[in-house]
Design a protein around this motif. Sequence first.
Motif, short mmCIF file in Angstrom:
data_model
loop_
_atom_site.label_atom_id
_atom_site.label_comp_id
_atom_site.label_asym_id
_atom_site.label_seq_id
_atom_site.Cartn_x
_atom_site.Cartn_y
_atom_site.Cartn_z
N UNK A 1 0.79 -1.22 0.00
CA UNK A 1 0.00 0.00 0.00
C UNK A 1 0.83 1.27 0.00
N UNK A 2 2.11 1.18 -0.34
CA UNK A 2 2.97 2.37 -0.39
C UNK A 2 3.08 2.86 -1.82
N UNK A 3 2.99 4.16 -1.98
CA UNK A 3 3.02 4.74 -3.32
C UNK A 3 4.40 4.57 -3.94
N UNK A 4 4.41 4.16 -5.20
CA UNK A 4 5.67 4.04 -5.94
C UNK A 4 6.04 5.34 -6.63
N UNK A 5 5.13 6.29 -6.61
CA UNK A 5 5.35 7.55 -7.32
C UNK A 5 5.03 8.70 -6.38
N UNK A 6 5.81 9.76 -6.48
CA UNK A 6 5.55 10.95 -5.68
C UNK A 6 4.27 11.60 -6.18
N UNK A 7 3.42 11.99 -5.26
CA UNK A 7 2.17 12.67 -5.64
C UNK A 7 1.99 13.88 -4.74
N UNK A 8 1.67 15.00 -5.36
CA UNK A 8 1.47 16.23 -4.60
C UNK A 8 0.00 16.55 -4.43
N UNK A 9 -0.80 16.31 -5.48
CA UNK A 9 -2.22 16.59 -5.39
C UNK A 9 -2.89 15.65 -4.40
N UNK A 10 -3.66 16.20 -3.48
CA UNK A 10 -4.34 15.34 -2.52
C UNK A 10 -5.73 15.83 -2.14
N UNK B 1 5.53 10.41 -0.47
CA UNK B 1 4.86 9.59 -1.49
C UNK B 1 3.42 9.25 -1.11
N UNK B 2 3.12 9.24 0.18
CA UNK B 2 1.83 8.69 0.60
C UNK B 2 0.87 9.74 1.15
N UNK B 3 1.16 11.02 0.93
CA UNK B 3 0.24 12.06 1.36
C UNK B 3 0.07 12.15 2.86
N UNK B 4 1.17 11.94 3.63
CA UNK B 4 1.08 11.93 5.08
C UNK B 4 1.57 13.22 5.73
N UNK B 5 2.21 14.10 4.96
CA UNK B 5 2.72 15.34 5.53
C UNK B 5 1.53 16.22 5.94
N UNK B 6 1.50 16.71 7.19
CA UNK B 6 0.35 17.50 7.66
C UNK B 6 0.36 18.91 7.09
N UNK B 7 -0.21 19.06 5.89
CA UNK B 7 -0.28 20.35 5.21
C UNK B 7 -1.71 20.87 5.30
N UNK B 8 -1.85 22.19 5.49
CA UNK B 8 -3.20 22.74 5.54
C UNK B 8 -3.81 22.79 4.14
N UNK B 9 -5.12 23.03 4.09
CA UNK B 9 -5.85 22.98 2.83
C UNK B 9 -5.35 24.03 1.85
N UNK B 10 -4.89 25.17 2.36
CA UNK B 10 -4.36 26.20 1.48
C UNK B 10 -2.95 25.88 0.99
#
Length: 898
Positions: A418-427, A604-613
Motif C-alpha cells: 500500500x505504499x506509493x511508488x510515485x511521488x504525488x502532490x495533489x491530494x 509519497x503517501x500524502x502523510x505530511x500534515x499540510x493545511x488545505x491552502x
Amino acid sequence: MLSTSVALHDFGMHLTKEGFFTLISPSNPMVPCADFADLTWEQLWAAFYSEATRFDGRKLRRIFGNSFQPVRHPPDLNVAWEDSDYLLVGEFLRRNHPRLSHDIALFGMPAKDGRLIPICPMGTDNQRFLADLSGLVARSHGYDLRLCIDYLQRKYNNRTDPRRVRAVFLMVLLRIADYFQIQADRAPLARTDVVSFRSPLSTLEWSVHQSVRDINNTSGDPEAIFIDAKPDNVRSFLRLRSWLSDLQSELDKSWAVLGEVYGLQQHSGLNNLTVKIRRVRSNIDNILSFSDSVDYVPAQISFRADSPDLLNLLIEPLYGGDIGVGVRELLQNAVDAVREFDDLPLSQRNIPADERYQLGSDVSIKVVLNDDEQPDYFEIIDKGVGMNLDVISRYFLAAGASFRRSDEWRSLHEDGLGRSKVIRSGRFGVGALAAFLLGDEIEVTTRHVSAKPQEGFTFSATIDTEDIEIRRTTAPVGTHIRIKLSARAKKELTRSAFVDEVFFVEDNLGYFFAAYPTVSRFYGSKIVKVPERFRLPSETDGFGDGWRKLVTTDFTVFWTYKGYPLGHSYCNGILVSDTEEDIVWQFIDEKTGFMLPQISVYDRNGLLPIDLQRSKINIERASFLGGLWREVTRDLAAYAAVDAPYDLNNTWFSSPLRQIDAYLSYDRGGYGSVWAVSKNGFFPRNDFLVQQLKPRKLILGIGGQAGYEGWGEGLRRTIDDRTVLIQRESMVLSSGPRAKGAVRDWLAGRQEIAGCRISKFQLFLSDFTRLKLLSMSPGKKLRQSMEKLEYFDRDFGLWSQAPIDATQSFFVEALKEGRLDPKVLDFTMFVEADVAECEELEPPTPFGKDWKDTVPAIYIPFSQGRRRSSLVEMEERFPELVSINRMEVSAKKSSQSD
C-alpha cells in the motif's frame, strides 16, 4: 449435483487459520483456472491486502467497527490473532468464496501443514466431471452467468446438458435461492442471543434478515412473490431495498439466460426448464405508505454539494483570491501526471515519441501576451499520463474528488504494502477549482496514454456551466489547459521586461523547484529561468551543496542552513510555506531552540500534515521532526569537531556558524556563545549537558563579545577538570537597563547557573563598570545591592562582595598570572560560583539526550589526538555527515586562502 453445489457454495467461509495460510502459500497446489483468468491465491491475497491498506475510514468502519486500527498482515500461527485479523481474512474470503468453492471441489479443503483435505471423489473421469460441474455451479453464484456458460462450451462443447446435467438451470436455482433466503429463519433470534457479531457488516446483514416477516405468492400475480418486511432503521431499509433490486435484476437475467440456453430445445422438453417467479413485490415499494409505518425517513440522505454558487463561495475565502494558487495547483497536477506516466510499465507507455506533446521539457507553463505585450492567456501543457472520460467526469470536474485517492490509481501506482511508488502532490482535489482564480473559463484538451490518437477529449467550461459538452478530438498524449485571464490575474502576472528569472520563490511562475520533472516557463516568447539558489535536490540525491538528507519510513527529508530563506518548506518540489516566526523557532526543551532550516520533503503517501491552502506545514505534527532535530544535532557536532580550533584564542566561538545567523540559540534575548567550555573541551551550553560533567565550579562571563576573546583561553589553562566556563548576554554592559538588572539580580542572589544549586559565589566588577553603573541613575534597589561590593583590589581594579584571593579563585589566579587581557574587565563582569549540587534532569531534555548520544564524552576535545579519535567514532556512526562537513570546511578554508 445440486445438493453438492449447495454444500460447496459457502464452504470456503469455514476455513481455519491453518487453512488460510495453506491457501495463500506459494506452494498451494490449487491450479488457477485459465478460463476465468484466475490469479494464484498468493497473488489474490497480495492484491487484496494491498487494497486493504488503502481502505478509507468508511470501508474500515464497515468491516472493523468504529474502533478500527490500521490494517496489518495477520501474524503467524504461533501468535494470537486479534479480532481485526479474523475480520480482515473474513472479508477476503467473503469476496472470493465463490471461486474457492470451485477450487475446493477440484483440489480439496485447505487445512494445516499445507495439506488439502479431499471433498469430492476424483478417482474416475466421471467423478472428476461431477466435481468440476458441482464446483462450477457453486462458483456461479458469484460470477456472471454467461462466463460460466462459456466455460461449459469451451470445456465440454455443450452448454445445454453436458453428460445429461442441466448445469445452467442448477446455477439459476442456486443464485435465486441464495437471494430468496432472506427471511428471519436464516438469522434466528436464538442465535443472536448467544453470538456477538464482531463485524458491523455481519450485524447489518443479520438485522436485514430479522426485518423480513413473510414471503408468499398470494398477491394475485401468479408470477410474483411478495415480501413483507419492517426494517427498524434506515440502514437496514436501504440494504433491503438494494437487495430486492438486485433480486429483480437477477430474475431478469436468469429468465434471459434460460431462454438463450433452453428456449430452442422443444424436441427434448428442456424448454420447460424455467422458473415460475418473474417479479418481486414488497410492502416497501411504495415509500410514502411505508413511511407511515416507521418512525424514520426511509430515504438515502447525505451531505452533498451540487450548487455552483457554493463553489464560487469556496474559492475566494479558501485561497484569498491568490492567483498564484491557481498556477501552483495546475503545476503540481501536471508534475504528478508526468511522474505517473514514467511509473507505468513500459508496455503501457510504449508509444511513439511524436504522439506526446512536443515540448522542450516535461511541463511547460506560459503567459501568452496580446499585441500590446500584456498578459492575455495562461497555458500549461504536460507530457503526462493524460485523462480518460472517467477521470474527467468523476474527478477533474468534481470539487474535492482526487483521482489519486481512487482504487484505480492505487492499483497502478502502489506496491503490495500500500505504499506509493510515485511521488504525488495533489491530494485535496481542488486543482480545477483553483484554476478559476486565474479566469472565468478553462479550456482543456487531453488524451490518456492508453487511448488512440483520435480518442482524445476537449471541452471548455465555466464554474457554473450546467451541461459541459465534451467532444472527441485528435490530440497528443498529455493535457493542455488554457485560461483567459481575468483583469486581476493579468495585473499580477505582468512582469518587467528586465526580469527574466523567477524573482523570488513566491513568484507566480515559480512554486516548483525540483530538478525532476523538468518545467519550462515562458513569458511571451521569453524564457523565465529558476535561479540555481532556488533549486532543490531530487529524491534520489544524496548530501551535497549544503543539503543534508534524512530518510524515514514515510518521508525523505532534505534540510539545509545554507543560503536564504531559512524556514521555507517544500513538499515534493512544490513550495508550501514562507514559514512564520511561530514555527521558525522550535524549542525542544525549556531553553534550547533550533532555527528551522529550509526543508524539502518528499512524501509519497500524502502523510505530511499540510493545511488545505498548502501554505503551512503543521511541523509539530510531522513524524520526522524528532529525527530532524537529531540530525541537526549530529551535524552541529560533526561541524564542530571538523572546524573548531584547538584552543579558545580564536573568534570561532563567537562567529556566526556557517556564515549565517547562529541556528542554535540559548536563552533567546540573552545571546552569547552557544558553547560551554571545560578544561578539556567544549559542548553546547545546555543545562542537562553541563550537569553531566558534575562540576564543582562554574565561571560565568556576562557581557563582552559573543565568545571568549581575551579571557577564555587564559581561564581554561587555569581551571581544573571539574570547572565549566560559560559566556552569555553579550554586550549587556553597553545597555544601561540590562546591565543594572544583571548586577542587581546577581547581588540579590536571584540567579542560578545551568540549573545547578549554588552554595556561594563571588561577583567581580571592574571599577570602570561600577562607576558607569552609578552614573546611570541606578535607583534605590541597585544602590543597595552595590553596597554589597565591599572589597576593592587596587592591583586589579576589581570590586567584589568578598575578599579577593588568588588562592581561592581560578579567575583571580588567571588574572594574577597575566593570562587575561585586563581590557576585558571593562566590558565583562564575572561570576565564580561553587556548586553545592547539580541534579540530573529526569528525563534528559531531547537536545541534551541527542548530543550525549552523538558525543558520549559530552565535549568536543581540544586535544588534537582525542579530537581525531572522536571524529573516527562519529564517522563510524554517521559517515555522510562527517564526510560532507570535511569537504565543506576544506572548501571554505581553500576559498578564504585564495
